[in-house]
Design a protein around this motif. Sequence first.
Motif, PDB file in Angstrom:
ATOM      1  N   VAL A 128       0.837  -1.206   0.000  1.00 42.33           N
ATOM      2  CA  VAL A 128       0.000   0.000   0.000  1.00 42.33           C
ATOM      3  C   VAL A 128       0.867   1.249   0.000  1.00 42.33           C
ATOM      4  O   VAL A 128       0.592   2.209  -0.721  1.00 42.33           O
ATOM      5  N   THR A 129       1.923   1.249   0.768  1.00 41.59           N
ATOM      6  CA  THR A 129       2.809   2.407   0.847  1.00 41.59           C
ATOM      7  C   THR A 129       3.437   2.706  -0.504  1.00 41.59           C
ATOM      8  O   THR A 129       3.458   3.867  -0.949  1.00 41.59           O
ATOM      9  N   ARG A 185     -15.393  17.515  -1.031  1.00 41.62           N
ATOM     10  CA  ARG A 185     -14.734  16.573  -0.114  1.00 41.62           C
ATOM     11  C   ARG A 185     -15.424  15.207  -0.146  1.00 41.62           C
ATOM     12  O   ARG A 185     -14.766  14.173   0.020  1.00 41.62           O
ATOM     13  N   ALA A 186     -16.736  15.170  -0.368  1.00 44.99           N
ATOM     14  CA  ALA A 186     -17.465  13.908  -0.424  1.00 44.99           C
ATOM     15  C   ALA A 186     -16.971  13.061  -1.595  1.00 44.99           C
ATOM     16  O   ALA A 186     -16.791  11.845  -1.461  1.00 44.99           O
ATOM     17  N   LYS A 187     -16.730  13.702  -2.734  1.00 46.04           N
ATOM     18  CA  LYS A 187     -16.210  12.967  -3.890  1.00 46.04           C
ATOM     19  C   LYS A 187     -14.801  12.448  -3.595  1.00 46.04           C
ATOM     20  O   LYS A 187     -14.466  11.313  -3.939  1.00 46.04           O
ATOM     21  N   PHE A 188     -13.995  13.266  -2.955  1.00 48.85           N
ATOM     22  CA  PHE A 188     -12.648  12.848  -2.591  1.00 48.85           C
ATOM     23  C   PHE A 188     -12.693  11.630  -1.670  1.00 48.85           C
ATOM     24  O   PHE A 188     -11.964  10.654  -1.874  1.00 48.85           O
ATOM     25  N   ASP A 189     -13.569  11.678  -0.664  1.00 49.46           N
ATOM     26  CA  ASP A 189     -13.674  10.570   0.287  1.00 49.46           C
ATOM     27  C   ASP A 189     -14.085   9.275  -0.416  1.00 49.46           C
ATOM     28  O   ASP A 189     -13.550   8.202  -0.121  1.00 49.46           O
ATOM     29  N   VAL A 190     -15.024   9.368  -1.360  1.00 48.73           N
ATOM     30  CA  VAL A 190     -15.455   8.173  -2.094  1.00 48.73           C
ATOM     31  C   VAL A 190     -14.308   7.638  -2.954  1.00 48.73           C
ATOM     32  O   VAL A 190     -14.094   6.425  -3.032  1.00 48.73           O
ATOM     33  N   LEU A 191     -13.568   8.519  -3.590  1.00 49.66           N
ATOM     34  CA  LEU A 191     -12.424   8.079  -4.394  1.00 49.66           C
ATOM     35  C   LEU A 191     -11.373   7.383  -3.538  1.00 49.66           C
ATOM     36  O   LEU A 191     -10.778   6.386  -3.959  1.00 49.66           O
ATOM     37  N   VAL A 192     -11.145   7.888  -2.329  1.00 51.30           N
ATOM     38  CA  VAL A 192     -10.185   7.245  -1.421  1.00 51.30           C
ATOM     39  C   VAL A 192     -10.654   5.835  -1.073  1.00 51.30           C
ATOM     40  O   VAL A 192      -9.870   4.874  -1.107  1.00 51.30           O
ATOM     41  N   VAL A 193     -11.934   5.678  -0.764  1.00 51.74           N
ATOM     42  CA  VAL A 193     -12.474   4.348  -0.463  1.00 51.74           C
ATOM     43  C   VAL A 193     -12.337   3.430  -1.674  1.00 51.74           C
ATOM     44  O   VAL A 193     -11.984   2.251  -1.543  1.00 51.74           O
ATOM     45  N   MET A 194     -12.582   3.964  -2.873  1.00 52.22           N
ATOM     46  CA  MET A 194     -12.467   3.151  -4.088  1.00 52.22           C
ATOM     47  C   MET A 194     -11.025   2.684  -4.304  1.00 52.22           C
ATOM     48  O   MET A 194     -10.792   1.528  -4.685  1.00 52.22           O
ATOM     49  N   VAL A 195     -10.064   3.562  -4.060  1.00 58.07           N
ATOM     50  CA  VAL A 195      -8.649   3.187  -4.211  1.00 58.07           C
ATOM     51  C   VAL A 195      -8.271   2.138  -3.172  1.00 58.07           C
ATOM     52  O   VAL A 195      -7.573   1.163  -3.478  1.00 58.07           O
ATOM     53  N   GLN A 196      -8.737   2.321  -1.934  1.00 59.99           N
ATOM     54  CA  GLN A 196      -8.462   1.330  -0.896  1.00 59.99           C
ATOM     55  C   GLN A 196      -9.035  -0.027  -1.280  1.00 59.99           C
ATOM     56  O   GLN A 196      -8.383  -1.066  -1.098  1.00 59.99           O
ATOM     57  N   LYS A 197     -10.229  -0.027  -1.831  1.00 56.03           N
ATOM     58  CA  LYS A 197     -10.862  -1.278  -2.239  1.00 56.03           C
ATOM     59  C   LYS A 197     -10.098  -1.912  -3.411  1.00 56.03           C
ATOM     60  O   LYS A 197      -9.916  -3.125  -3.458  1.00 56.03           O
ATOM     61  N   LEU A 198      -9.623  -1.088  -4.330  1.00 58.80           N
ATOM     62  CA  LEU A 198      -8.823  -1.593  -5.450  1.00 58.80           C
ATOM     63  C   LEU A 198      -7.533  -2.227  -4.951  1.00 58.80           C
ATOM     64  O   LEU A 198      -7.149  -3.317  -5.394  1.00 58.80           O
ATOM     65  N   PHE A 199      -6.848  -1.567  -4.012  1.00 59.42           N
ATOM     66  CA  PHE A 199      -5.630  -2.133  -3.440  1.00 59.42           C
ATOM     67  C   PHE A 199      -5.923  -3.469  -2.757  1.00 59.42           C
ATOM     68  O   PHE A 199      -5.153  -4.430  -2.890  1.00 59.42           O
ATOM     69  N   ILE A 204      -9.729  -9.257  -0.837  1.00 65.66           N
ATOM     70  CA  ILE A 204     -11.159  -9.367  -1.131  1.00 65.66           C
ATOM     71  C   ILE A 204     -11.322  -9.957  -2.523  1.00 65.66           C
ATOM     72  O   ILE A 204     -10.371  -9.990  -3.309  1.00 65.66           O
ATOM     73  N   VAL A 205     -12.516 -10.428  -2.830  1.00 68.44           N
ATOM     74  CA  VAL A 205     -12.803 -10.951  -4.169  1.00 68.44           C
ATOM     75  C   VAL A 205     -13.627  -9.917  -4.920  1.00 68.44           C
ATOM     76  O   VAL A 205     -14.316  -9.085  -4.323  1.00 68.44           O
ATOM     77  N   ALA A 206     -13.571  -9.986  -6.226  1.00 64.60           N
ATOM     78  CA  ALA A 206     -14.336  -9.060  -7.054  1.00 64.60           C
ATOM     79  C   ALA A 206     -15.826  -9.281  -6.836  1.00 64.60           C
ATOM     80  O   ALA A 206     -16.281 -10.420  -6.715  1.00 64.60           O
ATOM     81  N   GLU A 207     -16.573  -8.188  -6.792  1.00 66.24           N
ATOM     82  CA  GLU A 207     -18.012  -8.285  -6.613  1.00 66.24           C
ATOM     83  C   GLU A 207     -18.676  -8.684  -7.921  1.00 66.24           C
ATOM     84  O   GLU A 207     -18.238  -8.312  -8.994  1.00 66.24           O
ATOM     85  N   SER A 208     -19.747  -9.408  -7.802  1.00 66.45           N
ATOM     86  CA  SER A 208     -20.545  -9.779  -8.962  1.00 66.45           C
ATOM     87  C   SER A 208     -21.373  -8.580  -9.400  1.00 66.45           C
ATOM     88  O   SER A 208     -21.843  -7.805  -8.569  1.00 66.45           O
TER      89      SER A 208
END
Length: 118
Positions: free
Chosen positions: A5-6, A70-84, A91-95
Motif C-alpha cells: 500500500v505504501t 470533499r465527499a467525492k474525494f472521500d469516495v475516491l479514497v475508499v475506491m482506491v483502498q478497495k482496489l488495493f 477481497i474478491v471481485a463483486e458480482s
Amino acid sequence: DDAFVTARTEMLLMQPQRVGLFTQEQCLAYIGARFRVALATVPTEFTDVQVGRYLLRRFVLVHLAGKPPRAKFDVLVVMVQKLFALVRGDIVAESTDAVTAQEVLLGGHLYAADLHAE
C-alpha cells in the motif's frame, strides 16, 4: 502488507509531480486543458481551471451532485483502498448481480434486459 500500500500510494502521489503539478489549481488546469475539446458545452471564456472543475462536478461521481467536493474525494479514497485490497487478494471481485452494483444500471437498461430475457 503495508509495503504494498505504501509503495502504490507513493506512486499515486508522485505522478503529478513528475509532470510539474504541485497545487490543486495546477491539477485542475491540467485536467481542464486535456478535456476542453471533449466538452463542447463549456463556454469558450472558461479558464482551464473552470473547465476542470466543471468536468469533476458534472461527470465524476455524479450521484454526489450537490455534496461538497470533499465527499467525492472521500469516495475516491475508499475506491482506491478497495482496489488495493482486490489486487492484494484480501477481497474478491463483486458480482455485477450484487445489490450494491444495481445503482450502476439505469432503469432503461434493466427494462431492456428484462424484455430481452423474455
